[in-house]
Write a protein that holds these residues in place. Structure first.
Motif, PDB file in Angstrom:
ATOM      1  N   THR A  41       9.812 -17.823  20.979  1.00  0.00           N
ATOM      2  CA  THR A  41       9.050 -16.873  21.784  1.00  0.00           C
ATOM      3  C   THR A  41       7.639 -16.716  21.211  1.00  0.00           C
ATOM      4  N   LEU A  42       7.550 -16.616  19.884  1.00  0.00           N
ATOM      5  CA  LEU A  42       6.234 -16.526  19.240  1.00  0.00           C
ATOM      6  C   LEU A  42       5.423 -17.798  19.452  1.00  0.00           C
ATOM      7  N   CYS A  43       6.074 -18.945  19.326  1.00  0.00           N
ATOM      8  CA  CYS A  43       5.382 -20.227  19.538  1.00  0.00           C
ATOM      9  C   CYS A  43       4.879 -20.347  20.974  1.00  0.00           C
ATOM     10  N   ASP A  44       5.749 -19.969  21.917  1.00  0.00           N
ATOM     11  CA  ASP A  44       5.372 -20.054  23.328  1.00  0.00           C
ATOM     12  C   ASP A  44       4.195 -19.133  23.646  1.00  0.00           C
ATOM     13  N   ALA A  45       4.098 -18.006  22.949  1.00  0.00           N
ATOM     14  CA  ALA A  45       2.967 -17.101  23.144  1.00  0.00           C
ATOM     15  C   ALA A  45       1.713 -17.628  22.464  1.00  0.00           C
ATOM     16  N   LEU A  46       1.876 -18.331  21.352  1.00  0.00           N
ATOM     17  CA  LEU A  46       0.738 -18.868  20.602  1.00  0.00           C
ATOM     18  C   LEU A  46       0.033 -20.001  21.341  1.00  0.00           C
ATOM     19  N   LEU A  47       0.793 -20.901  21.907  1.00  0.00           N
ATOM     20  CA  LEU A  47       0.213 -22.114  22.501  1.00  0.00           C
ATOM     21  C   LEU A  47      -0.911 -21.829  23.489  1.00  0.00           C
ATOM     22  N   PRO A  48      -0.734 -20.969  24.505  1.00  0.00           N
ATOM     23  CA  PRO A  48      -1.852 -20.766  25.437  1.00  0.00           C
ATOM     24  C   PRO A  48      -3.070 -20.126  24.771  1.00  0.00           C
ATOM     25  N   LYS A  49      -2.851 -19.329  23.741  1.00  0.00           N
ATOM     26  CA  LYS A  49      -3.975 -18.722  23.026  1.00  0.00           C
ATOM     27  C   LYS A  49      -4.765 -19.789  22.273  1.00  0.00           C
ATOM     28  N   VAL A  50      -4.059 -20.723  21.647  1.00  0.00           N
ATOM     29  CA  VAL A  50      -4.729 -21.812  20.935  1.00  0.00           C
ATOM     30  C   VAL A  50      -5.494 -22.687  21.925  1.00  0.00           C
ATOM     31  N   ILE A  51      -4.868 -22.970  23.044  1.00  0.00           N
ATOM     32  CA  ILE A  51      -5.540 -23.787  24.059  1.00  0.00           C
ATOM     33  C   ILE A  51      -6.804 -23.088  24.549  1.00  0.00           C
ATOM     34  N   GLU A  52      -6.735 -21.776  24.738  1.00  0.00           N
ATOM     35  CA  GLU A  52      -7.914 -21.035  25.193  1.00  0.00           C
ATOM     36  C   GLU A  52      -9.018 -21.036  24.142  1.00  0.00           C
ATOM     37  N   PHE A  58       0.117 -15.455  13.711  1.00  0.00           N
ATOM     38  CA  PHE A  58       1.407 -16.099  13.963  1.00  0.00           C
ATOM     39  C   PHE A  58       2.246 -16.114  12.687  1.00  0.00           C
ATOM     40  N   ASP A  59       1.636 -16.503  11.584  1.00  0.00           N
ATOM     41  CA  ASP A  59       2.379 -16.548  10.319  1.00  0.00           C
ATOM     42  C   ASP A  59       2.912 -15.165   9.953  1.00  0.00           C
ATOM     43  N   ARG A  60       2.099 -14.147  10.168  1.00  0.00           N
ATOM     44  CA  ARG A  60       2.541 -12.776   9.899  1.00  0.00           C
ATOM     45  C   ARG A  60       3.735 -12.410  10.784  1.00  0.00           C
ATOM     46  N   ASP A  61       3.637 -12.734  12.069  1.00  0.00           N
ATOM     47  CA  ASP A  61       4.706 -12.396  13.005  1.00  0.00           C
ATOM     48  C   ASP A  61       5.999 -13.155  12.701  1.00  0.00           C
ATOM     49  N   VAL A  62       5.877 -14.417  12.330  1.00  0.00           N
ATOM     50  CA  VAL A  62       7.063 -15.201  11.973  1.00  0.00           C
ATOM     51  C   VAL A  62       7.714 -14.632  10.719  1.00  0.00           C
ATOM     52  N   ALA A  63       6.903 -14.178   9.784  1.00  0.00           N
ATOM     53  CA  ALA A  63       7.451 -13.603   8.553  1.00  0.00           C
ATOM     54  C   ALA A  63       8.264 -12.342   8.827  1.00  0.00           C
ATOM     55  N   ASN A 119      13.551 -23.245   6.883  1.00  0.00           N
ATOM     56  CA  ASN A 119      12.928 -24.179   5.937  1.00  0.00           C
ATOM     57  C   ASN A 119      12.230 -25.328   6.648  1.00  0.00           C
ATOM     58  N   VAL A 120      12.787 -25.764   7.772  1.00  0.00           N
ATOM     59  CA  VAL A 120      12.138 -26.803   8.578  1.00  0.00           C
ATOM     60  C   VAL A 120      10.805 -26.284   9.098  1.00  0.00           C
ATOM     61  N   LEU A 121      10.809 -25.052   9.589  1.00  0.00           N
ATOM     62  CA  LEU A 121       9.564 -24.465  10.084  1.00  0.00           C
ATOM     63  C   LEU A 121       8.556 -24.318   8.948  1.00  0.00           C
ATOM     64  N   LYS A 122       9.010 -23.868   7.796  1.00  0.00           N
ATOM     65  CA  LYS A 122       8.109 -23.722   6.646  1.00  0.00           C
ATOM     66  C   LYS A 122       7.501 -25.067   6.252  1.00  0.00           C
ATOM     67  N   ALA A 123       8.300 -26.117   6.283  1.00  0.00           N
ATOM     68  CA  ALA A 123       7.790 -27.454   5.948  1.00  0.00           C
ATOM     69  C   ALA A 123       6.726 -27.887   6.952  1.00  0.00           C
ATOM     70  N   TYR A 124       6.972 -27.599   8.223  1.00  0.00           N
ATOM     71  CA  TYR A 124       5.978 -27.955   9.236  1.00  0.00           C
ATOM     72  C   TYR A 124       4.681 -27.162   9.022  1.00  0.00           C
ATOM     73  N   VAL A 125       4.799 -25.872   8.735  1.00  0.00           N
ATOM     74  CA  VAL A 125       3.611 -25.044   8.519  1.00  0.00           C
ATOM     75  C   VAL A 125       2.829 -25.555   7.313  1.00  0.00           C
ATOM     76  N   ARG A 126       3.528 -25.960   6.251  1.00  0.00           N
ATOM     77  CA  ARG A 126       2.833 -26.553   5.093  1.00  0.00           C
ATOM     78  C   ARG A 126       2.065 -27.800   5.519  1.00  0.00           C
ATOM     79  N   PHE A 127       2.716 -28.644   6.303  1.00  0.00           N
ATOM     80  CA  PHE A 127       2.069 -29.862   6.809  1.00  0.00           C
ATOM     81  C   PHE A 127       0.839 -29.501   7.646  1.00  0.00           C
TER      82      PHE A 127
END
Length: 129
Positions: free
Chosen positions: A13-24, A52-57, A70-78
C-alpha cells in the motif's frame, strides 16, 4: 489473511502510494534526465524516499515476515547505493553523470535484489523506492 500477507499488504500500500508521487516529482520517473533537472528534483525526491522509509519502519514486522522484511531492506540498500552513485556522479559533472546513468540503465533492473523483491510478493511499485 495471515500475518505475512498483512505485512506485505501494508508495505505494498505504501509502495503503491509512493509510485505516482515519484513519477510526478521526477516528471515521468526516468533516470535519463538533464543534470540540472536532477538537481532541481533532488530535494523533493529525497523527501519522498525519506518519508517512505519512515512509514515502512512503522509497519509491524511479525516474526514470520522477517524474511520478507529483509528482502525489502536489501532492496532499499541497493537503491540507496544507486542513489549515492548517481549523486556523486552528478557532483562530478555532466560526463560522469551521463556515464553513471547509462550504467544504471543497463544493469540496475538485473540486480538480484530486484528479482527477490518481486519473488517475495512486493509490488513492482516498490521499485519506486
Amino acid at each position: 489473511m495471515g500475518v505475512v500477507q498483512a505485512y506485505l499488504d501494508a508495505v505494498n500500500t505504501l509502495c503503491d502510494a509512493l509510485l505516482p508521487k515519484v513519477i510526478e516529482v521526477t516528471k515521468g520517473g526516468s533516470l535519463d534526465i538533464p543534470l540540472k533537472d536532477f538537481f532541481a528534483q533532488l530535494p523533493a525526491h529525497a523527501k519522498l524516499r525519506s518519508d517512505f522509509d519512515r512509514d515502512v519502519a512503522l509497519v509491524s514486522v511479525p516474526p514470520t515476515a522477517e524474511a520478507k522484511a529483509n528482502v525489502l531492506k536489501a532492496y532499499v540498500r541497493f537503491a540507496n547505493e544507486l542513489d549515492a552513485k548517481r549523486l556523486a556522479a552528478a557532483r562530478a559533472g555532466p560526463a560522469a553523470y551521463a556515464k553513471e546513468i547509462h550504467a544504471q540503465l543497463q544493469t540496475a533492473a538485473g540486480d538480484p535484489s530486484v528479482a527477490a523483491l518481486t519473488a517475495a510478493g512486493f509490488h513492482d511499485s516498490c521499485e519506486a523506492r
